[in-house]
Write an enzyme that holds these catalytic residues in place. Structure first.
Site, short mmCIF file in Angstrom:
data_model
loop_
_atom_site.label_atom_id
_atom_site.label_comp_id
_atom_site.label_asym_id
_atom_site.label_seq_id
_atom_site.Cartn_x
_atom_site.Cartn_y
_atom_site.Cartn_z
N ASP A 45 -0.58 -10.25 13.15
CA ASP A 45 -0.70 -9.16 12.19
C ASP A 45 -1.90 -8.30 12.54
OD1 ASP A 45 -0.90 -7.50 9.97
OD2 ASP A 45 -0.35 -9.08 8.55
N HIS A 94 2.94 -7.63 10.90
CA HIS A 94 3.03 -7.19 9.50
C HIS A 94 4.49 -6.80 9.22
CE1 HIS A 94 0.35 -6.39 6.13
NE2 HIS A 94 1.02 -5.29 5.85
N TYR A 125 0.83 -1.21 0.00
CA TYR A 125 0.00 0.00 0.00
C TYR A 125 0.86 1.26 0.00
CZ TYR A 125 -4.29 2.58 1.30
OH TYR A 125 -5.39 3.40 1.34
N SER A 176 1.02 -7.83 1.33
CA SER A 176 0.01 -6.88 1.81
C SER A 176 -0.94 -6.47 0.66
CB SER A 176 0.69 -5.69 2.48
OG SER A 176 -0.23 -4.93 3.22
N GLN A 177 -0.95 -5.20 0.27
CA GLN A 177 -1.74 -4.83 -0.90
C GLN A 177 -1.36 -5.69 -2.09
OE1 GLN A 177 -2.80 -0.64 -2.87
NE2 GLN A 177 -0.71 -1.26 -3.39
#
Length: 318
Positions: A272, A301, A91, A182-183
């Protein structure tokens, strides 16, 4: 397996998510793919300043939905052996340094790393939207028509990149893998769902899954805290709560999961608090393809030791 802050581990393995799936989800994405097909790709490949003896490094540009010019780093081996790797970043990030992609190029794999439009890379976002867009990608377009959700365009950019790469000289379209953190993990799943030819998907703690669950956990941690910020500023009495989450359902990767045909290896960290494990298993549990998971009980994370090596070994088998 230890308890998580989220829910007991055994419950994670059966959790089915809480964000609504719009009734016309499949029709929405059929129309979206048709919109993409009707937009000329206008591919341009420009040599990069960075070069290496065993691969040609280039800037790949194409036109996405809404006319946006989208950028990816492209590495084409001098002696390709057929496979290709698609990379998607986290992100607000960008496609990363050229050198990070060289291990795959050294194998003879073509590599393409996408810059998400409007974020930290070179891609250009030119689509105006009405309503909420305050320092937020996640909810950009939520007050406009559903076709203007930003992540609709980002998922289609990922699909177009896959289609372009599958058509390049030296690439076997049946030997393409995708990965990201992630993203980038969410984009990996969406890309594999929209382009069934993707062979292997290796998402790491994917974002963009089960928005309502992330909001219910109320971790006050970005980027899911953008949902709470939206309600505080635009709908403090939550009169539109069901509408908002149903609309987000169009771009919730758990709703894409049944369409994924790629062999999928999910990496999850149980502590996370950015992308809670339940939101990730909401997608994983709906996968009907060959699948497996790797669990880091003590990590959040974070960079996960050994994960890049595991993904490299996995994609080396393409």
């Amino acid at each position: 397996m230890p308890l998580t802050f989220d829910m007991p581990f055994d419950d994670l393995l059966t959790y089915q998510g809480s964000t609504p799936r719009p009734d016309d989800f499949d029709e929405y994405w059929t129309r979206a793919l048709a919109d993409l097909a009707n937009q000329p790709a206008e591919v341009e490949i420009v040599p990069a300043e960075f070069q290496t003896p065993f691969a040609r490094c280039s800037h790949l540009w194409f036109t996405g939905t809404g006319g946006a010019r989208v950028h990816a780093k492209l590495l084409q081996p001098v002696t390709p052996v057929g496979p290709a790797v698609l990379e998607f970043h986290g992100y607000r990030g960008f496609s990363g340094d050229w050198v990070s992609k060289l291990p795959y190029a050294a194998l003879g794999h073509t590599v393409a790393s996408l810059d998400m439009r409007g974020q930290g890379g070179l891609s250009i976002d030119e689509i105006p939207v009405a309503g909420w867009a305050m320092a937020s990608y996640l909810l950009r377009g939520i007050d406009d028509v559903p076709d203007n959700l930003l992540y609709r365009h980002l998922y289609l950019d990922a699909a177009r990149l896959a289609q372009i790469v599958m058509g390049l000289d030296g690439v076997d379209p049946d030997r393409v893998g995708a990965t990201g953190y992630s993203q980038g993990g969410g984009l990996t799943l969406a890309c594999a769902a929209l382009v069934p030819g993707v062979k292997i998907a290796a998402p790491v703690y994917p974002f963009l899954s089960d928005y309502r669950r992330a909001w219910h956990l109320n971790l006050e941690k970005g980027p899911y805290d953008e949902i709470s910020e939206y309600f505080r500023r635009r709908d403090p009495l939550h009169r539109r709560e069901q509408e908002v989450f149903t609309r987000l359902g169009y771009v919730d990767v758990q709703n894409f999961a049944p369409r994924v045909r790629a062999r999928t290896v999910l990496t999850v960290s149980l502590n996370d608090r950015t992308c809670p494990p339940s939101t990730q298993f909401a997608a994983y549990n709906k996968l009907t393809c060959e699948k497996s998971y790797r669990v880091y009980p003590d990590f959040g994370h974070d960079r996960l030791p050994g994960t890049d090596d595991e993904i490299y070994s996995l994609l080396s088998t393409l």
